[in-house]
Scaffold this active site. Structure first.
Site, short mmCIF file in Angstrom:
data_model
loop_
_atom_site.label_atom_id
_atom_site.label_comp_id
_atom_site.label_asym_id
_atom_site.label_seq_id
_atom_site.Cartn_x
_atom_site.Cartn_y
_atom_site.Cartn_z
N ARG A 35 0.82 -1.22 0.00
CA ARG A 35 0.00 0.00 0.00
C ARG A 35 0.85 1.26 0.00
NH1 ARG A 35 -4.96 -1.85 4.00
NH2 ARG A 35 -6.17 -2.81 2.32
N LYS A 198 -20.94 -17.14 -0.54
CA LYS A 198 -22.41 -17.01 -0.48
C LYS A 198 -23.01 -16.17 -1.60
CE LYS A 198 -22.86 -17.48 4.49
NZ LYS A 198 -23.18 -16.78 5.73
N GLY A 354 -12.85 -8.45 -1.96
CA GLY A 354 -12.79 -9.58 -1.03
C GLY A 354 -11.60 -10.49 -1.23
N GLY A 377 -13.67 -3.68 0.05
CA GLY A 377 -15.04 -3.20 0.21
C GLY A 377 -15.42 -2.13 -0.80
P1 AMP Z 1 -15.92 -14.28 -0.56
O1 AMP Z 1 -15.26 -13.51 0.54
O2 AMP Z 1 -17.39 -14.19 -0.60
O3 AMP Z 1 -15.27 -14.03 -1.90
O4 AMP Z 1 -15.70 -15.82 -0.20
C1 AMP Z 1 -14.42 -16.40 -0.20
C2 AMP Z 1 -14.46 -17.68 0.59
O5 AMP Z 1 -15.33 -18.61 -0.03
C3 AMP Z 1 -13.11 -18.34 0.68
O6 AMP Z 1 -12.67 -18.29 2.01
C4 AMP Z 1 -13.36 -19.74 0.21
O7 AMP Z 1 -12.74 -20.71 1.01
C5 AMP Z 1 -14.87 -19.89 0.32
N1 AMP Z 1 -15.38 -20.93 -0.56
C6 AMP Z 1 -15.19 -21.05 -1.88
N2 AMP Z 1 -15.76 -22.18 -2.34
C7 AMP Z 1 -16.34 -22.81 -1.30
C8 AMP Z 1 -17.07 -24.02 -1.13
N3 AMP Z 1 -17.33 -24.81 -2.17
N4 AMP Z 1 -17.50 -24.34 0.08
C9 AMP Z 1 -17.23 -23.52 1.12
N5 AMP Z 1 -16.57 -22.36 1.04
C10 AMP Z 1 -16.11 -22.00 -0.14
#
Ligand code: AMP
Length: 396
Positions: A35, A198, A354, A377
């Site tokens: 950064r 999610k 993220g 974010g």
């Molecule tokens: P995000 O912050 O929403 O981009 O989510 C990232 C997280 O999603 C990471 O820590 C991954 O380990 C998790 N992730 C990705 N694929 C899966 C899966 N099939 N089951 C559970 N967690 C997952």
């Protein structure tokens, strides 16, 4: 859009909001200085013009109280090394002593102010505090994309006191241009690769980008909500049962807008959420009880490859598997390689928001894609189609 290139800083004092919220170890050494590196071009532009730079930032979450562990003094030496100028430090960010030091600052010199968040007024966006900050410079430069989605005193409110004398630093300008290139002026076909845990955390992004993309690749944990909604069996895979209708609506909306949706057809299923779990390849819609999908399977990756290599503009947000565990990182690494190849072939690729940035850095793809966003974010909110207050404050 005014940037530092629209100003000559000769004899001027530039008050620059940087993002020096860097990680420190137990001895207060900076463990990742990217950064600071990222802010360097803007600072050098001011100095090379013959001006001086007053740097302001937050560090950590001191919640409005002075906390010596979160003093920016810890990073002053590192900033000096990176900028190549002995950086001065003052243990406050507003008030008479600061104003005096700013006044005495000579052209070519750099002053680092103390952590803005030692004052609760920073995060509350207090106008009087912002006015005090504004006394510390002639021209306001915002180069902190990571906080541009916050209407804090130093990121947004302070700009009101610099009518005609405010602009973006290079880092923030580049972030804005990269987002525009994907969301407004991207060459077709435009493909979004969305992964992560999610659907619920990505819903606003999906709704906003459906009008702008040709292909939507869905991977990661969100896959299973879509698959279950379509009547498939997802076993013990992560699934948001209260979002099944939403998933169906997204698929319908995508179809109505002519967006091709690509879900995994097969997955690496495991009998536990563990790197050492037993694994097998399973059809995405026939995962047995006791098993959960933790990465994209080989046939899915072949499909994704064809779509990605045919794309001219690519947005990648979120891993397609549990990349933190080696045995479930292969899908995410494969996606990185496809995006790399597409980029080599002339596509514009933006990675941001993220965990995708962490994944890209972990696997060394940061130099192989066109742009890696620095603001988690802030990037997510931009992709959601929101106008970030820190950006609006410079534009108006
Ligand atoms: P995000 O912050 O929403 O981009 O989510 C990232 C997280 O999603 C990471 O820590 C991954 O380990 C998790 N992730 C990705 N694929 C899966 C899966 N099939 N089951 C559970 N967690 C997952």
């Amino acid at each position: 859009m005014k940037t530092v290139d629209d100003f000559n800083f000769e004899g001027k004092k530039a008050l620059i909001r940087v993002d020096f919220n860097v990680p420190l170890d137990a001895e207060f050494n900076v463990t990742d200085s990217s950064r600071i590196e990222a802010a360097k071009p803007t600072i050098l532009k001011v100095l090379e013009d013959g001006g001086s730079a007053i740097l302001m930032s937050h560090l950590g979450r001191p919640k409005g109280k002075v906390n010596p562990d979160m003093s920016l003094q810890h990073i002053c030496q590192k900033v000096s090394e990176i900028i190549g100028v002995e950086v001065k430090f003052i243990s406050d960010c507003v008030g008479e002593s600061v104003e005096t030091m700013v006044e005495q600052l000579e052209d070519g010199e750099v002053l680092l102010l103390e952590n803005l968040r030692f004052y609760a007024e920073e995060e509350s966006g207090d106008k009087a505090f912002a006015e005090k900050l504004s006394k510390n410079g002639d021209i306001y430069v915002n180069d902190a994309f990571g906080t541009a989605h916050r209407a804090h005193a130093s990121t947004t409110i302070v700009a009101d006191f610099f009518e005609g004398n405010k602009c973006f630093g290079y880092l923030l300008a580049n972030e804005i241009k990269a987002i525009e290139k994907v969301m407004q002026t991207g060459e077709k076909p435009v493909t979004a690769i969305l992964g992560g845990a999610k659907v619920s955390s990505k819903i606003t992004i999906i709704e906003n980008i459906l009008d702008k993309i040709d292909n939507l690749i869905i991977g990661g944990g969100m896959t299973y909500t879509f698959v279950k909604a379509k009547g498939g069996q997802v076993g013990d895979s992560i699934c948001e049962d209260d979002k099944l209708d939403l998933a169906i609506n997204i698929l319908k909306e995508a179809e109505a807008k002519g967006v091709s949706v690509h879900l995994p057809v097969d997955v690496i299923a495991a009998n536990a959420f563990d790197n050492n779990a037993e694994t097998k390849i399973s059809a995405v819609d026939a995962i047995e009880e006791g098993w959960q999908g933790l990465d994209a399977g080989p046939a899915s990756l072949e499909n994704f490859k064809a779509v990605i290599l045919n794309s001219k503009t690519i947005l990648w947000n979120g891993p397609v598997g549990v990349f933190e565990m080696e045995n479930f990182s292969k899908g995410t690494i494969a996606i990185g390689n496809f995006v790399d190849t597409a980029t080599e072939n002339g596509a514009f690729s933006l990675v941001g928001g993220g965990d995708s940035v962490a994944a890209v850095k972990q696997f060394g793809f940061q130099d192989k894609v066109s742009y890696v966003s620095t603001g988690g974010g802030a990037m997510l909110e931009s992709l959601e189609g929101r106008t970030l207050p820190g950006i609006a404050a410079i534009l108006d």
